[in-house]
Every structure is written in C-alpha cells, then in structure tokens.
Design a protein around this motif. Structure first.
Motif, short mmCIF file in Angstrom:
data_model
loop_
_atom_site.label_atom_id
_atom_site.label_comp_id
_atom_site.label_asym_id
_atom_site.label_seq_id
_atom_site.Cartn_x
_atom_site.Cartn_y
_atom_site.Cartn_z
N ALA A 61 19.75 36.57 40.32
CA ALA A 61 20.95 35.81 40.11
C ALA A 61 22.16 36.61 40.70
O ALA A 61 23.27 35.93 40.96
CB ALA A 61 21.37 35.25 38.77
N GLY A 62 21.87 37.93 40.96
CA GLY A 62 23.04 38.73 41.59
C GLY A 62 23.91 39.18 40.38
O GLY A 62 23.83 39.35 39.29
N LEU A 63 25.25 39.66 40.69
CA LEU A 63 26.19 40.09 39.90
C LEU A 63 27.02 39.05 39.15
O LEU A 63 27.63 38.07 39.97
CB LEU A 63 27.14 40.89 40.62
N GLN A 64 26.94 38.56 38.00
CA GLN A 64 27.45 37.43 37.19
C GLN A 64 28.44 37.61 36.27
O GLN A 64 29.47 36.92 35.91
CB GLN A 64 26.50 36.89 36.44
N ASP A 65 28.85 38.95 35.84
CA ASP A 65 29.71 39.34 35.03
C ASP A 65 30.09 40.93 34.96
O ASP A 65 29.10 41.59 35.47
CB ASP A 65 29.08 39.09 33.51
N PHE A 66 31.15 41.16 34.46
CA PHE A 66 31.68 42.66 34.51
C PHE A 66 30.65 43.51 33.69
O PHE A 66 30.66 44.58 33.53
CB PHE A 66 33.02 42.78 34.13
N VAL A 338 31.02 35.79 45.16
CA VAL A 338 30.78 37.16 45.16
C VAL A 338 29.21 37.48 45.59
O VAL A 338 29.04 38.43 46.48
CB VAL A 338 30.76 37.83 43.52
N ASN A 339 28.39 36.81 45.46
CA ASN A 339 27.05 37.05 45.66
C ASN A 339 26.67 36.36 47.06
O ASN A 339 25.98 35.24 47.33
CB ASN A 339 26.16 36.25 44.65
N HIS A 340 26.88 37.27 48.05
CA HIS A 340 26.45 36.77 49.50
C HIS A 340 26.55 38.03 50.10
O HIS A 340 27.30 39.18 49.75
CB HIS A 340 27.52 35.66 50.22
N SER A 341 26.02 38.20 51.53
CA SER A 341 26.25 39.28 52.27
C SER A 341 27.51 39.22 53.14
O SER A 341 27.19 38.67 54.26
CB SER A 341 24.89 39.33 53.17
N GLY A 342 28.56 39.93 52.44
CA GLY A 342 29.84 39.79 53.36
C GLY A 342 30.54 40.25 52.39
O GLY A 342 30.63 41.24 51.66
N ASP A 343 32.16 40.01 52.65
CA ASP A 343 33.30 40.54 52.39
C ASP A 343 33.59 39.95 50.91
O ASP A 343 34.46 39.05 50.46
CB ASP A 343 34.53 40.16 52.93
N SER A 344 32.60 40.15 49.63
CA SER A 344 32.80 39.77 48.52
C SER A 344 34.08 39.71 47.57
O SER A 344 34.43 38.97 46.81
CB SER A 344 31.72 40.30 47.69
N ASP A 345 34.73 40.95 47.82
CA ASP A 345 36.16 40.99 47.07
C ASP A 345 37.19 40.20 47.79
O ASP A 345 37.78 39.26 46.93
CB ASP A 345 36.51 42.44 47.05
N SER A 346 37.21 39.75 48.90
CA SER A 346 38.25 38.81 49.51
C SER A 346 37.79 37.63 49.14
O SER A 346 38.67 36.69 48.69
CB SER A 346 38.13 39.10 51.15
N THR A 347 36.42 37.17 49.55
CA THR A 347 36.19 35.77 49.04
C THR A 347 36.45 35.38 47.47
O THR A 347 36.84 34.21 47.28
CB THR A 347 34.71 35.52 49.57
N ALA A 348 35.99 36.29 46.69
CA ALA A 348 36.36 36.10 45.34
C ALA A 348 37.69 36.04 44.88
O ALA A 348 38.16 35.55 44.18
CB ALA A 348 35.41 37.20 44.66
N SER A 349 38.29 36.88 45.51
CA SER A 349 39.88 37.06 45.13
C SER A 349 40.45 35.61 45.39
O SER A 349 41.25 35.18 44.61
CB SER A 349 40.55 38.16 46.16
N ILE A 350 40.15 35.18 46.72
CA ILE A 350 40.84 33.88 46.98
C ILE A 350 40.31 32.86 46.46
O ILE A 350 41.20 31.83 45.95
CB ILE A 350 40.34 33.59 48.52
N ALA A 351 39.21 32.74 45.86
CA ALA A 351 38.67 31.79 44.86
C ALA A 351 39.51 31.88 43.66
O ALA A 351 39.74 31.00 43.01
CB ALA A 351 37.33 32.09 44.59
N GLY A 352 39.50 33.05 42.88
CA GLY A 352 40.44 33.40 41.85
C GLY A 352 41.84 32.91 41.75
O GLY A 352 42.24 32.27 41.02
N ASN A 353 42.64 32.98 42.94
CA ASN A 353 43.97 32.72 43.23
C ASN A 353 43.97 31.09 43.03
O ASN A 353 44.85 30.52 42.34
CB ASN A 353 44.39 33.09 44.63
N ILE A 354 42.88 30.45 43.87
CA ILE A 354 42.91 28.93 43.81
C ILE A 354 42.70 28.42 42.53
O ILE A 354 43.47 27.42 42.03
CB ILE A 354 41.86 28.44 44.70
N LEU A 355 41.74 29.15 41.66
CA LEU A 355 41.45 28.56 40.22
C LEU A 355 42.55 28.85 39.01
O LEU A 355 43.00 27.84 38.60
CB LEU A 355 40.26 29.05 39.89
#
Length: 391
Positions: A61-66, A338-355
């Motif tokens: 499942a990849g990285l799900q939690d701190f 977070v869980n993909h082959s790419g810029d995980s911190d930026s995509t997750a940061s943007i998602a966190g901003n939105i939510l």
C-alpha cells in the motif's frame, strides 16, 4: 444538457460539498498552511523514490502514515516558500492597513530573496536590502530541503522577473504551484486580482506560461473554497476562469494545463469514494509525475476529488462526525498524492492545502500534527495572516 468532462449532471449530488456551519476564515487559513505542511512532510520522505522503491520500503500500500517513518520527516522547500509567500503578502497587507500603498509583487520578491539567503545562496548585491522580519528568525526555515533549480536560479539573477521580462523563460516546474495557496486566502478580492497576484509572483522565477497559469488556477481554487464552494465546484470554477478571461489580454490558456486539469476532473468522476482509484502507475501515465506545474496540480486535484466522501455521509452530521469524515478524507487523499513515481512532496503539499482550505483545521489528524516539524512557526504565520485580514 452538456457537462464538463467528468462533471455529474446538475441533479446529481456532488462529492465534497461544504459542511454546515462553514469553517471560520481563520480556521481555513490555519488548515491550509498546516495541511500543506503535513502533505509536504509525508511526501518528502519519498520524493525521489519510484513506486517500486516505496512499496519495497513500506509494503504494497506504500507510505500511509507518519508512524511508518520512525524518526519522522521534515517539511521541504514547498512549505518554506509557502510561508515566505505568506510573509510577502503579509507585509503588503500591513502597509495597506497603515494606509500606505505597496508594490505587492515587490514585497513578494523581497520575501523570496530572504528565503534565497536561507538556502546558502548569496543574495545578489544588486538586490534591494530589506530588514529582517519575524519569519527570518525561525531557524527551522534555514535548512536546505531540495529547493527547485528554477526558484534558486531565477532569484539569484538579482532581476525581478515579470511576465514581459521573464527569468528562466522555459521553466515550468512545480515550484510556482506549491507556494501559491496563500494568494487564495486573502478575502475580498475578485478572481482577476487573485489570478494576477499569483501569476505575477510565479513570473519572479518561472517564465513558461504553464507555470504561471497553473499557479494562478491553484490560487483561484483555494479562493473559491474559502468563498464556500464545494471541492469539485471550486475546481470547475477555477478552470472556467482559466478558459474564460482572467488571463492577461492576448494570452491563451496553455493547452497542457487545460488538458491535465480536465483529465483530473474526468478521472476523479470515475472513482467515487474510495473505490476504483487509479493505481500509482496509471496515475502517472494519465496525469504525469508532478515535476512540472500542471502535472503537480492535476495529481493533487485528482487525489482530493477521487477520495472525497459522498454527500450522504456528510448531510446532517454533527461537527464531531464531520470532523471524523474530513480527517479520513485527508488521510486518504494524501496517501494517493504521496504514493507514485514523482514529486510526492509537492503533489501532497498541494492536496493538503486544498483540503485544509476546504474543511478548516478540523480535517488535520492529531497524530500527524504531533509529528509535524515546528508547527508553532506555521501557526505563527497563519495567525499573523488571519489578524491582517480581519479573520
């Protein structure tokens, strides 16, 4: 009746509609900044790993939690630059509240130059001197966390880039998008102003139209959420502005930006709730890895919309139940981002901003906040922006 790609008919319930009562503006500011930092921090742990390496380290499942990280993970340049964007806007608001007009983009440029100095890069001698501000005394912001090349090189020129005189003319990296949520948090501005402020600030470091248009659309999305629109409605509204008129006269919408955002809306519409999500491989194939601006925004938008709970789970919920649903949504969306082959911190940061802008601070999991680096600094910037905007 025709609809946008992936748009449900008008009679259908739209996932992620606003709760009642709506979050206070101060809660949206805090949620947006903290939510972005949480996504950034979790994603930074695997930013340069492909999905096979992520699975090998954390399981199928990849990285799900701190909790899987042991010693935790710091936030990156994404949060650093978002906070410096906040400070540049804050300085302009402080001048305005004192009755003095200020060049907003100059305030942002000076703020970014002060950030440049925290990265071990000499501020060009030709750049104007600015006295340090509260943010500059925060040691946690002085670590170098994989900053983008275009952000560094664009600022290191000592030239204040503009749309007409761009620095890095071909640069379209996601460094514009990941720092642009604060533009949408300023109340009482029209969409045209929000877009212009964001696009002008993007041009300080990146010259490609896709970079500034993606940043502008992201800021408009945050602005629409703060105004009370639902998640999908806000995304469609922001994309509609891109197509229909907030751009500078004579500039057409970048086709890659439009195509990626339309694809994110369509694909998310095919994956209601937690079922039918794209695999990480298909996510990258359809929307990209997120290293460039329009891909980062599209991946984050898909992650948020595809995991949104339906209105039937939220209608009539008390605040405690709504908080549980929003926290579940936050966890699920960040995991996808977070869980993909790419810029995980930026995509997750943007998602966190939105939510965070949508739900307010109630969506932030307490156990994740306990792992966040220097939350007092982020709260300090949020409280200053809230006070300056009358929140």
């Amino acid at each position: 009746m025709s609809t946008e790609p992936g748009t449900p008919p008008a009679s259908a319930p739209t996932p992620g509609q606003p709760h009642s009562p709506a979050p206070a503006h101060g809660s949206r500011i805090l949620g947006c900044l903290l939510g972005g930092a949480l996504g950034d921090s979790l994603g930074y742990a695997v930013e340069f790993d492909d999905i096979s390496a992520i699975r090998a380290r954390f399981g199928p499942a990849g990285l799900q939690d701190f909790s899987a990280l042991g010693a935790g993970s710091p936030f990156s340049d994404d949060t650093q630059m978002t906070l410096y964007t906040t400070d540049g806007l804050l300085e302009a608001l402080e001048w305005a509240n004192d009755g003095v007009a200020a060049d907003i983009n100059a305030c942002l440029w000076l703020a970014y130059l002060r950030w440049l100095g925290t990265q071990g890069v000499a501020v060009p001698p030709s750049a104007p001197f600015q006295p340090p501000r509260w943010i500059d005394a925060q040691d946690v912001l002085k670590s170098r966390r994989s900053p983008g090349d275009a952000c560094l090189s664009g600022l290191a020129t000592g030239e204040m880039g503009t749309v007409q005189r761009p620095v890095n003319p071909e640069a379209k990296g996601c460094g514009t998008v990941m720092r642009s949520a604060p533009f949408g948090l300023i109340p009482h501005l029209g969409p045209e102003v929000v877009y212009k402020l964001s696009a002008d600030a993007a041009s300080l470091t990146h010259g490609h139209p896709a970079a500034r248009q993606s940043a502008g659309v992201f800021s408009l999305l945050i602005h629409a959420l703060v105004a009370g629109l639902g998640l999908r409605e806000a995304a469609q509204d922001a994309l509609g502005h891109l197509r229909g008129g907030v751009l500078r006269k004579g500039e057409d919408p970048d086709p890659d930006v439009v195509a990626r955002l339309e694809a994110a809306l369509r694909l998310a519409g095919e994956a209601p709730g937690h079922g039918g999500l794209l695999s990480p491989e298909d996510l990258v194939s359809e929307l990209g890895e997120g290293w460039v601006a329009e891909e980062a925004l599209a991946v984050a938008l898909y992650a948020v919309l595809a995991t949104a709970p339906g209105t039937e789970t939220e209608t009539g919920a008390d605040s405690g139940t709504a908080g549980v649903h929003s926290r579940d949504h936050f966890r699920a969306a960040i995991a996808v981002a977070v869980n993909h082959s790419g810029d995980s911190d930026s995509t997750a940061s943007i998602a966190g901003n939105i939510l965070g802008a949508y739900y307010g601070e109630q969506c932030l999991p307490a156990d994740w906040l306990a792992e966040l680096q220097a939350p007092e600094v982020i709260r300090g910037m949020a409280s200053r922006l809230a006070a300056a905007t009358g929140a």
